[in-house]
Design a protein around this motif. Structure first.
Motif, PDB file in Angstrom:
ATOM      1  N   TYR A  27       0.788  -1.233   0.000  1.00 13.12           N
ATOM      2  CA  TYR A  27       0.000   0.000   0.000  1.00 13.12           C
ATOM      3  C   TYR A  27       0.822   1.285   0.000  1.00 13.12           C
ATOM      4  CZ  TYR A  27      -3.360  -3.533   1.424  1.00 13.12           C
ATOM      5  OH  TYR A  27      -4.123  -4.673   1.482  1.00 13.12           O
ATOM      6  N   ILE A  28       2.147   1.188   0.075  1.00 17.47           N
ATOM      7  CA  ILE A  28       2.985   2.383   0.021  1.00 17.47           C
ATOM      8  C   ILE A  28       3.802   2.404  -1.269  1.00 17.47           C
ATOM      9  CG2 ILE A  28       4.812   3.719   1.135  1.00 17.47           C
ATOM     10  CD1 ILE A  28       2.239   3.707   2.713  1.00 17.47           C
ATOM     11  N   PHE A  29       4.615   1.360  -1.470  1.00 21.42           N
ATOM     12  CA  PHE A  29       5.478   1.336  -2.649  1.00 21.42           C
ATOM     13  C   PHE A  29       4.705   1.098  -3.941  1.00 21.42           C
ATOM     14  CE2 PHE A  29       9.175  -0.083   0.240  1.00 21.42           C
ATOM     15  CZ  PHE A  29       9.456   1.249   0.530  1.00 21.42           C
ATOM     16  N   SER A  30       3.427   0.747  -3.834  1.00 17.84           N
ATOM     17  CA  SER A  30       2.606   0.614  -5.035  1.00 17.84           C
ATOM     18  C   SER A  30       2.400   1.963  -5.725  1.00 17.84           C
ATOM     19  CB  SER A  30       1.243   0.003  -4.686  1.00 17.84           C
ATOM     20  OG  SER A  30       0.556   0.816  -3.758  1.00 17.84           O
ATOM     21  N   TRP A  31       2.528   3.047  -4.975  1.00 17.99           N
ATOM     22  CA  TRP A  31       2.402   4.391  -5.557  1.00 17.99           C
ATOM     23  C   TRP A  31       3.570   5.303  -5.197  1.00 17.99           C
ATOM     24  CZ3 TRP A  31       2.308   8.391  -2.038  1.00 17.99           C
ATOM     25  CH2 TRP A  31       2.012   8.052  -0.706  1.00 17.99           C
ATOM     26  N   PHE A  32       4.250   5.053  -4.108  1.00 14.71           N
ATOM     27  CA  PHE A  32       5.367   5.897  -3.696  1.00 14.71           C
ATOM     28  C   PHE A  32       6.650   5.350  -4.310  1.00 14.71           C
ATOM     29  CE2 PHE A  32       8.481   7.507  -0.482  1.00 14.71           C
ATOM     30  CZ  PHE A  32       8.284   8.863  -0.744  1.00 14.71           C
ATOM     31  N   ASN A  33       6.851   5.678  -5.580  1.00 15.67           N
ATOM     32  CA  ASN A  33       8.031   5.258  -6.318  1.00 15.67           C
ATOM     33  C   ASN A  33       8.387   6.369  -7.304  1.00 15.67           C
ATOM     34  OD1 ASN A  33       6.510   4.545  -8.966  1.00 15.67           O
ATOM     35  ND2 ASN A  33       5.454   3.333  -7.402  1.00 15.67           N
ATOM     36  N   TRP A  34       9.594   6.289  -7.852  1.00 16.73           N
ATOM     37  CA  TRP A  34      10.089   7.373  -8.696  1.00 16.73           C
ATOM     38  C   TRP A  34       9.200   7.617  -9.906  1.00 16.73           C
ATOM     39  CZ3 TRP A  34      13.217  10.638  -6.650  1.00 16.73           C
ATOM     40  CH2 TRP A  34      14.179  10.236  -5.710  1.00 16.73           C
ATOM     41  N   PHE A  35       8.741   6.546 -10.541  1.00 18.45           N
ATOM     42  CA  PHE A  35       7.958   6.715 -11.765  1.00 18.45           C
ATOM     43  C   PHE A  35       6.618   7.390 -11.469  1.00 18.45           C
ATOM     44  CE2 PHE A  35       4.846   5.318 -14.911  1.00 18.45           C
ATOM     45  CZ  PHE A  35       5.464   5.724 -16.070  1.00 18.45           C
TER      46      PHE A  35
END
Length: 337
Positions: free
Chosen positions: A156-164
């Protein structure tokens, strides 16, 4: 047949929300990056520009949500589960922005302290909302969502909190600011104001180019095959070429300050071409997961009775909504004259 009509309404609502609501958000972004001496003038022109439709803009977001909820419930639920944090932040931004705009204009008691408070909420929520709108779109289409994640952070975090995804969010912010500046150029007749907003449009366009480059850079590090999306099929390639040509024509028109009403059409056309260039190769997939699986609009839809009822409702509703919006815009413009 009715399924394709529903899908058409879905993409039309998303596009119109970006073109109209995005420019609406962009007005706040422009104000955020305006000097203190020019804020009052900027605010006055923005009210005149966005006043006719600002309250109706979120109708397109509501239509998008309703179509997904009724017509594609599985896709809707998966997005709400994995992307619930950015969705919540975006919706809070929509509420905060609209509330601040209303109170700043119609508060019974207007003093300097409360006006400054409302202004801060308005401009920062105008920035945050399209930022997370872009993050949601980038996450859904790039395969960042991991359905096999076993902990909260990866699910639930790294699914959207990423560089791209974040770079797509900033690109969205820059596009919204560009749209707002272009729309306002056609709104004022003051020569100095026209020059000022042309400069802002150019700055926002440069920002969009830089953010777009960051999106490609982030796609390389995140192993997102973005270049294949855009240049891997003839439709997307033609859309990119058309967007580039329209930008050149737009700059030619605003440099000579002629036919300024047409620059709105060109700016909207350019953004539509960008959306087509990215979305065409993804269709009919609406959500793509990290393991390579995806959710398609052609397979993950409701039963035929629900789709038929939804399609009829959208067709009948458009007969009332579109003329009413046209008259609303006409009435506000007639009042201004």
């Amino acid at each position: 047949m009715m399924l394709y009509i529903v899908i058409l309404f879905l993409f039309a609502a998303i596009t119109l929300y970006f073109l109209l609501g995005g420019a609406d958000f962009g007005a706040g972004i422009i104000e955020l990056f305006t000097s203190t001496d020019n804020k009052h003038r900027t605010r006055k022109i923005m009210y005149q520009a966005i006043g006719p439709i600002w309250e109706a803009n979120h109708m397109w977001l509501i239509i998008t949500v309703v179509v997904l909820f009724v017509g594609f419930p599985v896709i809707y639920s998966e997005m709400c589960i994995y992307l619930h944090i950015p969705l919540l932040i975006m919706l809070l931004g929509v509420i905060a922005r609209g509330t601040a705009f209303s109170f700043r204009n119609y508060d019974a008691i207007k003093d300097e302290k409360t006006q400054a408070f409302y202004t801060h909420i308005f401009v920062y929520s105008s920035f945050v909302t399209p930022l997370f709108l872009g993050i949601i779109a980038g996450s859904a289409l790039s395969g960042q969502i991991d359905p096999k994640a076993t902990d909260f952070v990866h699910a639930y975090i790294f699914s959207w909190f990423n560089w791209f995804s974040v770079s797509v969010g900033f690109f969205t912010v820059a596009l919204c600011g560009f749209l707002a500046a272009i729309y306002i150029v056609g709104e004022t007749e003051d020569v100095d104001e026209i020059k000022r907003y042309i400069r802002k449009a150019k700055i926002m366009n440069i920002a969009a180019v830089i953010c777009g480059a960051l999106v490609f850079l982030a796609s390389h590090f995140e192993h997102v095959r973005l270049a294949n999306w855009i240049f891997g099929n003839p439709v997307s390639l033609v859309a990119v070429i058309a967007a580039t040509i329209s930008l050149a024509v737009l700059y030619l028109i605003i440099s000579h300050r002629r036919n300024r009403q047409w620059i709105r059409v060109l700016a909207a056309f350019q953004v539509c071409m960008i959306l087509i260039s990215v979305g065409f190769s993804r269709f009919p997939r609406f959500v793509i997961f990290k393991d390579g699986s995806s959710m398609s609009l052609l397979t993950e839809h409701a039963n035929s009775n629900s789709i038929d009822d939804l399609g009829i409702g959208l067709l009948v509703g458009s007969l009332f909504i579109l003329p009413a919006l046209g008259y609303l815009y006409y009435a506000f413009k007639k009042k201004d004259r």
